[in-house]
Design a protein around this motif. Structure first.
Motif, PDB file in Angstrom:
ATOM      1  N   ARG A 210      53.812  38.834  15.128  1.00  0.00           N
ATOM      2  CA  ARG A 210      52.686  38.223  15.334  1.00  0.00           C
ATOM      3  C   ARG A 210      52.836  37.185  16.351  1.00  0.00           C
ATOM      4  NH1 ARG A 210      49.770  34.665  10.712  1.00  0.00           N
ATOM      5  NH2 ARG A 210      51.717  33.472  11.204  1.00  0.00           N
ATOM      6  N   GLU A 211      53.814  36.283  16.343  1.00  0.00           N
ATOM      7  CA  GLU A 211      54.003  35.376  17.112  1.00  0.00           C
ATOM      8  C   GLU A 211      54.429  35.833  18.608  1.00  0.00           C
ATOM      9  OE1 GLU A 211      53.194  32.010  16.725  1.00  0.00           O
ATOM     10  OE2 GLU A 211      52.669  32.651  14.891  1.00  0.00           O
ATOM     11  N   VAL A 212      55.224  36.735  18.562  1.00  0.00           N
ATOM     12  CA  VAL A 212      55.687  37.480  19.977  1.00  0.00           C
ATOM     13  C   VAL A 212      54.440  38.201  20.631  1.00  0.00           C
ATOM     14  CG1 VAL A 212      57.349  39.275  20.932  1.00  0.00           C
ATOM     15  CG2 VAL A 212      58.200  37.676  19.165  1.00  0.00           C
ATOM     16  N   LYS A 213      53.822  38.772  19.788  1.00  0.00           N
ATOM     17  CA  LYS A 213      52.493  39.530  20.455  1.00  0.00           C
ATOM     18  C   LYS A 213      51.715  38.662  21.102  1.00  0.00           C
ATOM     19  CE  LYS A 213      48.898  40.159  18.213  1.00  0.00           C
ATOM     20  NZ  LYS A 213      47.593  39.187  18.108  1.00  0.00           N
ATOM     21  N   SER A 214      51.390  37.329  20.574  1.00  0.00           N
ATOM     22  CA  SER A 214      50.626  36.244  21.189  1.00  0.00           C
ATOM     23  C   SER A 214      51.232  36.046  22.575  1.00  0.00           C
ATOM     24  CB  SER A 214      50.597  35.010  20.290  1.00  0.00           C
ATOM     25  OG  SER A 214      49.666  34.102  20.919  1.00  0.00           O
ATOM     26  N   MET A 215      52.421  35.825  22.579  1.00  0.00           N
ATOM     27  CA  MET A 215      53.086  35.489  23.951  1.00  0.00           C
ATOM     28  C   MET A 215      53.106  36.610  25.141  1.00  0.00           C
ATOM     29  SD  MET A 215      56.729  34.079  22.579  1.00  0.00           S
ATOM     30  CE  MET A 215      56.951  32.839  20.950  1.00  0.00           C
ATOM     31  N   ILE A 216      53.251  37.876  24.458  1.00  0.00           N
ATOM     32  CA  ILE A 216      52.868  38.823  25.462  1.00  0.00           C
ATOM     33  C   ILE A 216      51.338  39.031  26.005  1.00  0.00           C
ATOM     34  CG2 ILE A 216      52.892  41.660  25.528  1.00  0.00           C
ATOM     35  CD1 ILE A 216      54.945  41.714  23.584  1.00  0.00           C
ATOM     36  N   VAL A 217      50.425  38.741  24.900  1.00  0.00           N
ATOM     37  CA  VAL A 217      49.029  38.585  25.528  1.00  0.00           C
ATOM     38  C   VAL A 217      48.827  37.496  26.408  1.00  0.00           C
ATOM     39  CG1 VAL A 217      46.713  38.223  24.600  1.00  0.00           C
ATOM     40  CG2 VAL A 217      48.256  39.714  23.288  1.00  0.00           C
ATOM     41  N   GLY A 218      49.593  36.395  26.487  1.00  0.00           N
ATOM     42  CA  GLY A 218      49.696  35.540  27.253  1.00  0.00           C
ATOM     43  C   GLY A 218      49.060  33.968  26.731  1.00  0.00           C
ATOM     44  N   GLU A 219      50.163  33.302  26.457  1.00  0.00           N
ATOM     45  CA  GLU A 219      50.039  31.953  25.752  1.00  0.00           C
ATOM     46  C   GLU A 219      50.100  30.896  26.741  1.00  0.00           C
ATOM     47  OE1 GLU A 219      50.963  32.317  21.387  1.00  0.00           O
ATOM     48  OE2 GLU A 219      52.641  31.530  22.534  1.00  0.00           O
ATOM     49  N   SER A 220      49.426  29.621  26.721  1.00  0.00           N
ATOM     50  CA  SER A 220      49.491  28.635  27.582  1.00  0.00           C
ATOM     51  C   SER A 220      50.690  27.984  27.372  1.00  0.00           C
ATOM     52  CB  SER A 220      48.280  27.574  27.229  1.00  0.00           C
ATOM     53  OG  SER A 220      48.613  27.099  25.799  1.00  0.00           O
ATOM     54  N   GLU A 238      44.787  10.869  43.917  1.00  0.00           N
ATOM     55  CA  GLU A 238      43.910  11.733  44.730  1.00  0.00           C
ATOM     56  C   GLU A 238      42.936  12.436  43.857  1.00  0.00           C
ATOM     57  OE1 GLU A 238      48.673  11.721  45.939  1.00  0.00           O
ATOM     58  OE2 GLU A 238      47.510  11.765  44.264  1.00  0.00           O
ATOM     59  N   ILE A 239      43.059  12.396  42.807  1.00  0.00           N
ATOM     60  CA  ILE A 239      42.288  13.224  41.802  1.00  0.00           C
ATOM     61  C   ILE A 239      41.024  12.278  41.240  1.00  0.00           C
ATOM     62  CG2 ILE A 239      42.161  14.766  40.028  1.00  0.00           C
ATOM     63  CD1 ILE A 239      44.847  15.790  40.783  1.00  0.00           C
ATOM     64  N   THR A 240      39.973  12.788  41.170  1.00  0.00           N
ATOM     65  CA  THR A 240      39.043  11.915  40.599  1.00  0.00           C
ATOM     66  C   THR A 240      38.505  12.628  39.193  1.00  0.00           C
ATOM     67  OG1 THR A 240      37.210  13.034  41.643  1.00  0.00           O
ATOM     68  CG2 THR A 240      37.873  10.961  42.727  1.00  0.00           C
ATOM     69  N   ARG A 241      38.681  13.822  39.179  1.00  0.00           N
ATOM     70  CA  ARG A 241      38.125  14.641  37.654  1.00  0.00           C
ATOM     71  C   ARG A 241      39.030  15.803  37.745  1.00  0.00           C
ATOM     72  NH1 ARG A 241      33.231  14.452  35.026  1.00  0.00           N
ATOM     73  NH2 ARG A 241      32.161  13.454  37.155  1.00  0.00           N
ATOM     74  N   ILE A 242      39.503  16.119  36.622  1.00  0.00           N
ATOM     75  CA  ILE A 242      40.043  17.511  36.392  1.00  0.00           C
ATOM     76  C   ILE A 242      38.862  18.494  35.789  1.00  0.00           C
ATOM     77  CG2 ILE A 242      41.571  18.956  34.880  1.00  0.00           C
ATOM     78  CD1 ILE A 242      43.018  17.269  36.939  1.00  0.00           C
ATOM     79  N   ILE A 243      38.699  19.449  36.602  1.00  0.00           N
ATOM     80  CA  ILE A 243      37.503  20.445  36.237  1.00  0.00           C
ATOM     81  C   ILE A 243      38.144  21.345  35.314  1.00  0.00           C
ATOM     82  CG2 ILE A 243      35.788  21.867  36.898  1.00  0.00           C
ATOM     83  CD1 ILE A 243      35.584  20.549  39.547  1.00  0.00           C
ATOM     84  N   SER A 244      39.258  21.946  35.504  1.00  0.00           N
ATOM     85  CA  SER A 244      39.789  23.067  34.795  1.00  0.00           C
ATOM     86  C   SER A 244      41.257  23.024  35.118  1.00  0.00           C
ATOM     87  CB  SER A 244      39.438  24.411  35.002  1.00  0.00           C
ATOM     88  OG  SER A 244      39.947  25.289  34.569  1.00  0.00           O
ATOM     89  N   LEU A 245      42.017  23.178  33.797  1.00  0.00           N
ATOM     90  CA  LEU A 245      43.451  23.065  33.900  1.00  0.00           C
ATOM     91  C   LEU A 245      43.934  24.441  33.144  1.00  0.00           C
ATOM     92  CD1 LEU A 245      46.292  22.178  34.560  1.00  0.00           C
ATOM     93  CD2 LEU A 245      46.266  20.705  32.542  1.00  0.00           C
ATOM     94  N   ILE A 246      44.707  25.264  33.493  1.00  0.00           N
ATOM     95  CA  ILE A 246      45.135  26.568  32.911  1.00  0.00           C
ATOM     96  C   ILE A 246      46.466  26.702  33.139  1.00  0.00           C
ATOM     97  CG2 ILE A 246      45.251  29.274  32.856  1.00  0.00           C
ATOM     98  CD1 ILE A 246      42.140  29.009  33.736  1.00  0.00           C
ATOM     99  N   THR A 247      47.460  26.794  31.868  1.00  0.00           N
ATOM    100  CA  THR A 247      48.499  26.963  31.931  1.00  0.00           C
ATOM    101  C   THR A 247      49.121  28.179  31.433  1.00  0.00           C
ATOM    102  OG1 THR A 247      49.091  25.973  29.893  1.00  0.00           O
ATOM    103  CG2 THR A 247      49.196  24.345  31.733  1.00  0.00           C
ATOM    104  N   LEU A 248      50.088  28.805  31.704  1.00  0.00           N
ATOM    105  CA  LEU A 248      50.413  30.358  31.354  1.00  0.00           C
ATOM    106  C   LEU A 248      52.113  30.377  31.280  1.00  0.00           C
ATOM    107  CD1 LEU A 248      49.690  33.143  30.416  1.00  0.00           C
ATOM    108  CD2 LEU A 248      49.869  33.752  32.950  1.00  0.00           C
ATOM    109  N   GLN A 249      52.401  30.353  30.064  1.00  0.00           N
ATOM    110  CA  GLN A 249      54.028  30.439  29.852  1.00  0.00           C
ATOM    111  C   GLN A 249      54.490  32.015  30.289  1.00  0.00           C
ATOM    112  OE1 GLN A 249      55.611  27.837  28.239  1.00  0.00           O
ATOM    113  NE2 GLN A 249      57.613  28.603  29.322  1.00  0.00           N
TER     114      GLN A 249
END
Length: 308
Positions: A210-220, A238-249
């Motif tokens: 179950r945990e590995v499946k979640s990694m395959i699907v794509g985890e932050s 330099e940055i005034t606001r973070i609109i969106s931040l996506i991380t992918l392992q």
């Protein structure tokens, strides 16, 4: 991602190889179903560790036109294969063997030998688990084992730890089953022990899969790493606001995509230079970040596109 994970795999491989030899000898000598189930489990574990090492090697293949981000996530595939083998080869076969012996009332001989071998196996498995736990503590010193299990992105270390925990618990079940058979003379306890070991392995294999499946699907990236990246970006002048931040392992590496409002610049070139500085700082602070995709934007425009 912890570069020492292969060390834990080698610990487990050495321990399981020795254990398998002892268990097969004891199973042949005693006729114990629990012992034979444990021997099959140890054999499957040896193959599993070799698969994990293969997955780690293949995950280091360089990026190319077909795989522009590299093959880092290939290690997840091999970890899933290991979980499935643990379920079917280790768990299901042990249940089958125990059921067969329960129906045919096959006797157990020389239980003392089986108990001695199980005791030796406990020591060797404890050595393997201790190695895995040391690697876990290096990367997550303040987490409980269960929290680490749910949040880790190290699939190979996850599998090794799961196998070792299942092995120690299985050895305890097998030891109790053989001991009860020796005391009562009823071989049904030994057969029930084999079934118990099999059920345990299937439960652990399901949790790992179950945990590995979640990694395959794509985890932050892990929660603490993502929070640290977010904090680092928000602290940039330099940055005034973070609109969106996506991380992918992505295996041992991390992909970061940032959408942010920036301060005013006199020219587009000045903004590009500022973005390059931000990206370089981020990668210096987090060496595991291999790719950064940065998009300057404004909150209003982003909201309008979302509503369109």
């Amino acid at each position: 991602m912890n570069e020492e994970s292969p060390k834990a795999i080698f610990y487990a491989l050495a321990a399981n190889l020795g254990i398998a030899v002892f268990k097969y000898g004891a199973a042949a000598f005693t006729g114990s179903g629990s012992m034979f189930a444990e021997a099959i489990h140890s054999t499957a574990d040896c193959g599993n560790q070799l698969l994990l090492l293969l997955g780690l090697k293949r995950s280091r293949a360089p990026a190319n036109a077909l795989h522009p981000l590299g093959s880092g996530r290939e290690v997840y595939f091999y970890a899933l294969v290991v979980a499935l083998l643990l379920f079917f080869v280790g768990g299901a076969f042990s249940v089958y063997e125990g059921t067969h012996r329960l129906l045919h009332h096959e006797p157990l001989s020389n239980p003392i030998v089986a108990l001695v071998i199980l005791g030796v196996s406990v020591v060797l498995e404890a050595f393997s688990l201790a190695g895995a736990l040391r690697e876990i503590r290096k990367g997550a010193p303040n987490k409980t084992l269960w929290r680490w299990f749910r949040e880790t992105r190290e699939s190979e270390l996850l599998v090794v730890a799961g196998e070792d925990i299942a092995a120690l618990a299985g050895l305890a079940i097998a030891f109790a089953a053989v001991l009860l058979t020796m005391i009562t003379g009823n071989a049904a306890y030994d057969a029930a022990g084999s079934i118990g070991v099999g059920v345990l392995l299937m439960v652990i294999a399901f949790l790992v899969a179950r945990e590995v499946k979640s990694m395959i699907v794509g985890e932050s990236a892990s929660p603490e790493v993502r929070r640290a990246i977010d904090a680092r970006l928000r602290a940039r002048p330099e940055i005034t606001r973070i609109i969106s931040l996506i991380t992918l392992q992505w295996g041992k590496h991390i992909v970061v995509a940032v959408q942010a409002e920036m301060i005013e610049y006199a020219s587009g070139r000045a903004m590009i230079d500022a973005i390059n500085v931000i990206e370089e700082d981020l990668q210096n602070a987090f060496p595991e970040i291999r790719w950064v995709f940065f998009e300057p934007d404004v909150q209003k425009e982003a909201n309008e596109r979302a509503a369109a």
